[in-house]
Design a protein around this motif. Structure first.
Motif, PDB file in Angstrom:
ATOM      1  N   LEU A 767     -32.826 -35.168 -39.798  1.00  0.00           N
ATOM      2  CA  LEU A 767     -31.602 -34.535 -39.334  1.00  0.00           C
ATOM      3  C   LEU A 767     -30.717 -34.325 -40.551  1.00  0.00           C
ATOM      4  CD1 LEU A 767     -30.205 -33.548 -36.755  1.00  0.00           C
ATOM      5  CD2 LEU A 767     -29.142 -35.786 -36.552  1.00  0.00           C
ATOM      6  N   GLY A 768     -30.957 -33.241 -41.260  1.00  0.00           N
ATOM      7  CA  GLY A 768     -30.264 -32.990 -42.509  1.00  0.00           C
ATOM      8  C   GLY A 768     -28.837 -32.531 -42.321  1.00  0.00           C
ATOM      9  N   PRO A 769     -28.071 -32.514 -43.392  1.00  0.00           N
ATOM     10  CA  PRO A 769     -26.675 -32.061 -43.303  1.00  0.00           C
ATOM     11  C   PRO A 769     -26.553 -30.565 -43.030  1.00  0.00           C
ATOM     12  CG  PRO A 769     -27.291 -32.473 -45.588  1.00  0.00           C
ATOM     13  CD  PRO A 769     -28.425 -32.965 -44.752  1.00  0.00           C
ATOM     14  N   ASN A 770     -27.682 -29.850 -43.071  1.00  0.00           N
ATOM     15  CA  ASN A 770     -27.627 -28.412 -42.771  1.00  0.00           C
ATOM     16  C   ASN A 770     -27.667 -28.119 -41.276  1.00  0.00           C
ATOM     17  OD1 ASN A 770     -30.340 -29.319 -42.684  1.00  0.00           O
ATOM     18  ND2 ASN A 770     -31.132 -27.250 -42.963  1.00  0.00           N
ATOM     19  N   VAL A 771     -27.731 -29.161 -40.440  1.00  0.00           N
ATOM     20  CA  VAL A 771     -27.775 -28.980 -38.986  1.00  0.00           C
ATOM     21  C   VAL A 771     -26.392 -29.244 -38.393  1.00  0.00           C
ATOM     22  CG1 VAL A 771     -28.721 -29.835 -36.810  1.00  0.00           C
ATOM     23  CG2 VAL A 771     -30.206 -29.571 -38.794  1.00  0.00           C
ATOM     24  N   THR A 772     -25.875 -28.262 -37.673  1.00  0.00           N
ATOM     25  CA  THR A 772     -24.628 -28.453 -36.937  1.00  0.00           C
ATOM     26  C   THR A 772     -24.864 -28.096 -35.470  1.00  0.00           C
ATOM     27  OG1 THR A 772     -23.832 -26.200 -37.325  1.00  0.00           O
ATOM     28  CG2 THR A 772     -23.231 -27.854 -38.954  1.00  0.00           C
ATOM     29  N   VAL A 773     -24.025 -28.657 -34.602  1.00  0.00           N
ATOM     30  CA  VAL A 773     -24.153 -28.422 -33.163  1.00  0.00           C
ATOM     31  C   VAL A 773     -22.819 -27.929 -32.626  1.00  0.00           C
ATOM     32  CG1 VAL A 773     -24.636 -29.441 -30.915  1.00  0.00           C
ATOM     33  CG2 VAL A 773     -25.917 -30.198 -32.920  1.00  0.00           C
ATOM     34  N   THR A 774     -22.881 -26.849 -31.853  1.00  0.00           N
ATOM     35  CA  THR A 774     -21.711 -26.365 -31.139  1.00  0.00           C
ATOM     36  C   THR A 774     -22.041 -26.337 -29.654  1.00  0.00           C
ATOM     37  OG1 THR A 774     -20.956 -24.988 -32.986  1.00  0.00           O
ATOM     38  CG2 THR A 774     -20.135 -24.419 -30.791  1.00  0.00           C
ATOM     39  N   GLY A 775     -21.199 -26.967 -28.855  1.00  0.00           N
ATOM     40  CA  GLY A 775     -21.371 -26.920 -27.410  1.00  0.00           C
ATOM     41  C   GLY A 775     -20.287 -26.057 -26.791  1.00  0.00           C
ATOM     42  N   THR A 776     -20.663 -25.181 -25.894  1.00  0.00           N
ATOM     43  CA  THR A 776     -19.662 -24.399 -25.167  1.00  0.00           C
ATOM     44  C   THR A 776     -19.527 -24.980 -23.770  1.00  0.00           C
ATOM     45  OG1 THR A 776     -21.213 -22.773 -24.226  1.00  0.00           O
ATOM     46  CG2 THR A 776     -20.394 -22.349 -26.437  1.00  0.00           C
ATOM     47  N   VAL A 777     -18.296 -25.068 -23.282  1.00  0.00           N
ATOM     48  CA  VAL A 777     -18.073 -25.705 -21.982  1.00  0.00           C
ATOM     49  C   VAL A 777     -17.093 -24.891 -21.156  1.00  0.00           C
ATOM     50  CG1 VAL A 777     -18.490 -27.992 -22.944  1.00  0.00           C
ATOM     51  CG2 VAL A 777     -16.151 -27.176 -22.753  1.00  0.00           C
ATOM     52  N   ASN A 778     -17.338 -24.859 -19.862  1.00  0.00           N
ATOM     53  CA  ASN A 778     -16.385 -24.360 -18.878  1.00  0.00           C
ATOM     54  C   ASN A 778     -15.947 -25.548 -18.036  1.00  0.00           C
ATOM     55  OD1 ASN A 778     -16.736 -21.642 -19.661  1.00  0.00           O
ATOM     56  ND2 ASN A 778     -18.585 -21.504 -18.399  1.00  0.00           N
ATOM     57  N   VAL A 779     -14.786 -25.460 -17.474  1.00  0.00           N
ATOM     58  CA  VAL A 779     -14.296 -26.546 -16.616  1.00  0.00           C
ATOM     59  C   VAL A 779     -14.071 -25.969 -15.222  1.00  0.00           C
ATOM     60  CG1 VAL A 779     -12.514 -28.280 -16.256  1.00  0.00           C
ATOM     61  CG2 VAL A 779     -13.219 -27.676 -18.586  1.00  0.00           C
ATOM     62  N   ASP A 780     -15.012 -26.271 -14.316  1.00  0.00           N
ATOM     63  CA  ASP A 780     -14.869 -25.849 -12.927  1.00  0.00           C
ATOM     64  C   ASP A 780     -15.667 -26.804 -12.056  1.00  0.00           C
ATOM     65  OD1 ASP A 780     -17.030 -23.082 -13.741  1.00  0.00           O
ATOM     66  OD2 ASP A 780     -17.620 -25.062 -13.020  1.00  0.00           O
ATOM     67  N   GLU A 781     -15.859 -26.444 -10.788  1.00  0.00           N
ATOM     68  CA  GLU A 781     -16.485 -27.373  -9.861  1.00  0.00           C
ATOM     69  C   GLU A 781     -17.975 -27.568 -10.110  1.00  0.00           C
ATOM     70  OE1 GLU A 781     -15.150 -24.531  -9.153  1.00  0.00           O
ATOM     71  OE2 GLU A 781     -16.428 -23.279  -7.873  1.00  0.00           O
ATOM     72  N   THR A 782     -18.579 -26.742 -10.980  1.00  0.00           N
ATOM     73  CA  THR A 782     -20.023 -26.856 -11.226  1.00  0.00           C
ATOM     74  C   THR A 782     -20.338 -27.699 -12.455  1.00  0.00           C
ATOM     75  OG1 THR A 782     -20.140 -24.893 -12.654  1.00  0.00           O
ATOM     76  CG2 THR A 782     -20.323 -24.544 -10.274  1.00  0.00           C
ATOM     77  N   THR A 783     -19.322 -28.218 -13.149  1.00  0.00           N
ATOM     78  CA  THR A 783     -19.562 -28.902 -14.423  1.00  0.00           C
ATOM     79  C   THR A 783     -19.094 -30.342 -14.371  1.00  0.00           C
ATOM     80  OG1 THR A 783     -17.423 -28.175 -15.311  1.00  0.00           O
ATOM     81  CG2 THR A 783     -19.318 -26.726 -15.674  1.00  0.00           C
ATOM     82  N   TYR A 784     -19.535 -31.102 -15.401  1.00  0.00           N
ATOM     83  CA  TYR A 784     -19.161 -32.516 -15.535  1.00  0.00           C
ATOM     84  C   TYR A 784     -18.178 -32.674 -16.697  1.00  0.00           C
ATOM     85  CZ  TYR A 784     -23.284 -33.441 -12.627  1.00  0.00           C
ATOM     86  OH  TYR A 784     -24.196 -33.457 -11.613  1.00  0.00           O
ATOM     87  N   ASP A 785     -17.326 -33.684 -16.553  1.00  0.00           N
ATOM     88  CA  ASP A 785     -16.422 -34.021 -17.652  1.00  0.00           C
ATOM     89  C   ASP A 785     -17.182 -34.838 -18.689  1.00  0.00           C
ATOM     90  OD1 ASP A 785     -12.981 -35.299 -17.754  1.00  0.00           O
ATOM     91  OD2 ASP A 785     -14.199 -34.132 -19.174  1.00  0.00           O
ATOM     92  N   PHE A 786     -16.601 -34.944 -19.875  1.00  0.00           N
ATOM     93  CA  PHE A 786     -17.243 -35.696 -20.955  1.00  0.00           C
ATOM     94  C   PHE A 786     -16.779 -37.147 -20.950  1.00  0.00           C
ATOM     95  CE2 PHE A 786     -19.383 -32.378 -23.148  1.00  0.00           C
ATOM     96  CZ  PHE A 786     -18.622 -31.224 -22.998  1.00  0.00           C
ATOM     97  N   ALA A 787     -17.700 -38.032 -21.347  1.00  0.00           N
ATOM     98  CA  ALA A 787     -17.314 -39.422 -21.598  1.00  0.00           C
ATOM     99  C   ALA A 787     -16.543 -39.486 -22.916  1.00  0.00           C
ATOM    100  CB  ALA A 787     -18.566 -40.296 -21.674  1.00  0.00           C
TER     101      ALA A 787
END
Length: 915
Positions: A767-787
């Protein structure tokens, strides 16, 4: 009584045809509307403004008369030649244009326009000069520039459409062709008579722009008209060729071929100045390099994923000389250098090359005599001799190699001798209406519409063929073996599965036409290997080889590939396989392609300013501060969560940033049923021989790790790999992302240590420093909140949308103010952004093709896309519906009626619902 309408002088309208056509046109309202009046008006305005800016010195230095094919009124060949002419002398063209527009109906001014430009045109290479030399084409070009200035008042002339229909409506009386000016003058005069005649017959034509659309319909669709059954039936092969020319991707490739022909021809005129290195790079190789604005795009021209939009961009870049090419782009050679089989020094090879080039430049020889004499020079054969001569004489000599001969033979042509082959190619050129052999040659290659899928058994030759980037079937004996001959059938874009050591080890894409090999190629693994056919391919080793035992029995059948009745791989070299088997091997569980090529050029980090400029070119609207926050968040943490209303451009931003920064990007949609690390990273199965079942995500990680290690070994910065988890919170993040999140935390705490992620027994990935992660999220009745632990390890950025950005986005839409007012009313209680707005305008565009009123189409779209968002028990909803009803009363009747029912039901039950 004469069937012609009365006229005091000049040509006479055919009364019967006029009356019958008028009745028919009144049934074609939708088709008339499909001629896209608004599109043509805006395209003419844009093209005229760009032309004026360049000619006045206020714009780009190069003129593109038809930028981005935004009008598509001139053929790509005509536009290319015209660009070359205009850019040969801006001052001369400016003077000629002023003369032309002085009096649009004066034939002398049209002729003077071309009198000024003809000396310039005579200095152009044949590939640019010939497409703009014909009288009809020159009338069309003059008409085009008159149309740009007055699109509603000047009828654009094109021989095959407008000219053909006008002559037919005038009873077959030909247009006056005593000069280019007389031809265009007669056409405009007849159109000036036709427009009021059609209007008097009740046809709803407003001006010359509408008449232009009507003439197109008459020439192409009217029963009994110019192209009806009373005319000689069209040749199906010619129709196929015309469809090929209309394809923007193939048109771009043909323009590349003709451009390279002109460039190489000019470069080879001074034979004694051409070095062996230049000859190998520019002539001998199919493609040695390609750059767009200085960035390598090698392999893009003939890429099997090249689409129409990208082809249009590259066409503009080619015409503006921002796309630079090295190689002939027309035929392939067995080696990357001339004379590999000759036991000669480089100086001796250079003398032979110059000997061939002197023959090529000898004007006393006919093109075919040049071919014969070049073939006699050591190191040259029919493929290279005809290929080089074709570059210099693109309208006189056809490429003579195995694929070309096979294609002609399949059409029933004689290819038994070189002379017969040339005669056959010339006959086909005339039959389909092609102008040049480089174009015809590519048409022959692409006649097979589907991409070929193949399986190659390489055994101990895999390593050297992979390293060399080719497949090669030898033919040491005189015996013909079909699985060897198959190499000659390969086409650019075909895909190959590479099998060696009981596993499928790589996937490749054929990048150049196959060639016949003599003594210039030798095999270290099999010294006896000689002759045969060779095709250049772009290999991509699979991150994890696929054992043959992992293919289910139903795939190991003769129906799908080279398998016997027991499911064993047959002996032989190259075999066809089914597209389904190819997908089974290369597609991962979530449907992503594990065989897409990675970046080959070394990565160079880009500044924030360069990244911002690249993102702006995609059309994404984002303020500088938000973009800067995202930029810094990726650099400092490597894990960013983008939140916001659906349609604000979260995924678009992540993808656009990755591409603008030169990163490799992978978008991975999260599924609601993901409950474990295996859903994201794959799993190890001891039941099928210890095989690890990868996902697209894990393969992407393996590719990123390979790039990181290669960069470290080469002492260069690694290319970034951006992983985008789309709609990340559709499943519980802490369930499927836990292991990966833990290793990212380790990487952040120990930047001086190598971080690895365990996938299975004896299988880890760095898992090198050249790897980044972007998560896209919507907030509605079909999704979960984050811990909290997820928020602790990420940077959270919220994207919003403002009215000014939407207003800019809607520029040019006649209903922009109404759409923005609807947004003003709805957004506070049911937010929506660019995606919904785009769907409203796209629905309008589609409805326009059916002749529907844009306001009626907007009514449909608002009803279907906006009102369903109003639901729930929010106390503000009733007030919002009341405001909406007031706003759209009298303009959007369907939406108004539905909103009224929703308000009434909400008042009665205390709950707002669309259903």
């Amino acid at each position: 009584m004469s069937p012609h309408a009365n006229s005091s002088n000049g040509p006479i309208l055919h009364a019967g045809r006029l009356a019958a056509t008028a009745v028919w046109l009144n049934t074609q309202e939708q088709n008339l509307e499909q001629n896209e009046r608004a599109y043509k008006l805006s395209g003419a305005r844009d093209s005229e403004e760009r032309l004026h800016a360049t000619l006045s010195g206020a714009g780009p230095t190069k003129v593109n008369v038809q930028p981005g094919n935004n009008l598509n009124m001139l053929s790509w060949r005509t536009a290319g030649g015209l660009n070359a002419l205009v850019n040969r002398g801006h001052a001369a063209f400016r003077d000629a244009l002023a003369t032309l527009r002085r009096d649009p109906v004066n034939p002398d001014d049209v002729n003077a326009f071309w009198t000024t430009l003809t000396p310039l045109a005579d200095t152009l290479p044949d590939a640019d000069r010939k497409p703009i030399s014909g009288q009809g084409t020159r009338a069309s070009i003059a008409s085009y520039f008159l149309f740009l200035a007055q699109p509603e008042h000047h009828p654009f002339y094109r021989p095959t459409f407008g000219g053909q229909a006008v002559e037919w409506l005038y009873g077959g009386q030909p247009l006056d062709r005593q000069s280019t000016g007389h031809l265009l003058h007669d056409y405009v005069r007849r159109c000036a008579t036709l427009l009021p005649a059609f209007q008097a017959a009740g046809v709803p034509l407003r001006d010359m722009l509408d008449l232009q659309g009507a003439l197109y319909l008459i020439s192409s669709q009217y029963p009994g008209g110019p192209r009806s059954a009373d005319v000689q039936p069209a040749d199906p092969l010619r129709a196929e060729y015309e469809a090929f020319r209309a394809d923007p991707v193939q048109a771009f490739r043909c323009e590349v071929r003709l451009t390279r022909a002109a460039q190489v021809s000019a470069r080879l005129r001074d034979a004694d100045a051409v070095t062996l290195t230049e000859f190998n790079r520019d002539v001998w190789q199919f493609e040695s390099d390609a750059t767009l604005d200085g960035v390598s795009v090698r392999g893009t021209v003939y890429s099997d994923v090249l689409g129409a939009d990208r082809a249009a961009e590259l066409t503009d870049a080619l015409r503006e000389e921002r796309l630079s090419l090295w190689g002939n782009y027309c035929w392939g050679s067995a080696t990357t250098v001339y004379g590999a089989q000759l036991n000669l020094s480089d100086d001796e090879k250079q003398r032979l090359v110059r000997q061939a080039l002197h023959i090529l430049g000898n004007d006393a020889l006919s093109p075919l005599e040049k071919v014969q004499q070049i073939e006699a020079v050591p190191g040259f054969g029919p493929n290279s001799a005809t290929g080089m001569t074709m570059l210099v004489h693109p309208d006189a000599v056809a490429l003579n190699n195995r694929p070309s001969r096979d294609a002609l033979k399949a059409l029933g042509y004689d290819v038994s001798t070189p002379a017969a082959m040339q005669d056959s190619a010339a006959a086909l050129l005339e039959r389909v209406g092609a102008d040049t052999f480089p174009e015809l040659d590519w048409f022959l290659y692409t006649r097979a519409s589907r991409t070929g899928h193949w399986w190659v058994n390489q055994g101990r030759t895999y390593d050297e063929e992979c390293a060399g980037g080719y497949v090669w079937a030898s033919q040491e004996t005189n015996r013909t073996v079909q699985h060897h001959e198959n190499v000659a059938r390969l086409k650019p874009g075909d895909r190959i599965l590479h099998y060696a050591g009981q596993t499928i080890r790589a996937v490749s894409t054929v990048s150049a036409p196959p060639v016949e090999v003599n003594d210039e190629r030798q095999s270290a693994s099999i010294p006896s290997k000689r002759f045969g056919y060779l095709a250049t391919t772009d290999y991509r080793p699979l991150p994890q080889p696929v054992p043959i035992s992992s293919l289910e029995p139903e795939w190991r059948t003769a129906q799908h590939g080279p398998f016997d009745k027991n499911g064993t791989v047959q002996l032989g070299y190259l075999f066809e396989v089914s597209p389904a088997l190819f997908d089974r091997v290369t597609r991962t569980r979530d449907g992503s392609d594990a065989a897409q090529p990675s970046h080959d050029a070394p990565f160079e980090p880009r500044s924030f300013g360069e990244i911002q400029a690249g993102i702006e070119q995609t059309g994404l609207k984002i303020d500088r501060r938000t973009l800067r926050r995202y930029h810094l968040a990726l650099q400092t943490r490597g894990f960013v969560i983008l939140s916001g209303v659906s349609g604000t451009g979260k995924t678009w931003l992540a993808e656009a940033y990755a591409e603008a920064s030169g990163a490799r990007v992978g978008v991975f949609p999260v599924a609601p049923n993901w409950t474990s690390n295996e859903d994201l990273l794959g799993f190890y199965s001891p039941l099928d021989g210890g095989h690890y079942h990868h996902t697209a995500f894990s393969r992407f990680l393996l590719e990123a790790a390979e790039e990181y290690r290669a960069a470290r070994a080469g002492g260069r910065p690694p290319r970034p790999y951006h992983l985008i988890l789309d709609e990340m919170n559709l499943a519980r993040v802490e369930y499927y992302f836990a292991q990966f999140l833990s290793r990212m935390e380790f990487r952040a705490r120990h930047p001086d240590r190598e971080t690895t992620l365990t996938l299975g027994p004896d299988l880890t990935v760095v898992l090198g420093p050249n790897v980044t992660v972007t998560g896209t999220v919507n907030v509605d009745e079909t999704t979960y909140d984050f811990a909290d632990k997820v928020y602790d390890r990420a940077q959270l950025i919220e994207l919003s949308v403002n009215r000014d950005d939407l207003a800019t986005h809607l520029t040019g839409n006649a209903q922009a103010d109404l759409i923005l007012s609807i947004w003003d009313v709805i957004h506070p209680v049911a937010p929506f952004a660019f995606r919904i707005v785009d769907e409203l305008t796209e629905y309008q565009a589609a409805a326009r093709q059916l002749g529907l009123d844009p306001l009626d189409a907007l009514d449909d779209a608002v009803l279907q896309k906006v009102l369903p968002k109003l639901r729930g028990t929010d106390a503000r909803l009733l007030g919002t519906l009341s405001e909406f009803l007031t706003l759209v009363e009298g303009t959007l009747p369907l939406s108004h009626a539905k909103a009224g029912r929703m308000r009434d039901e909400g008042t009665r039950h205390g709950f707002i619902s669309f259903h």
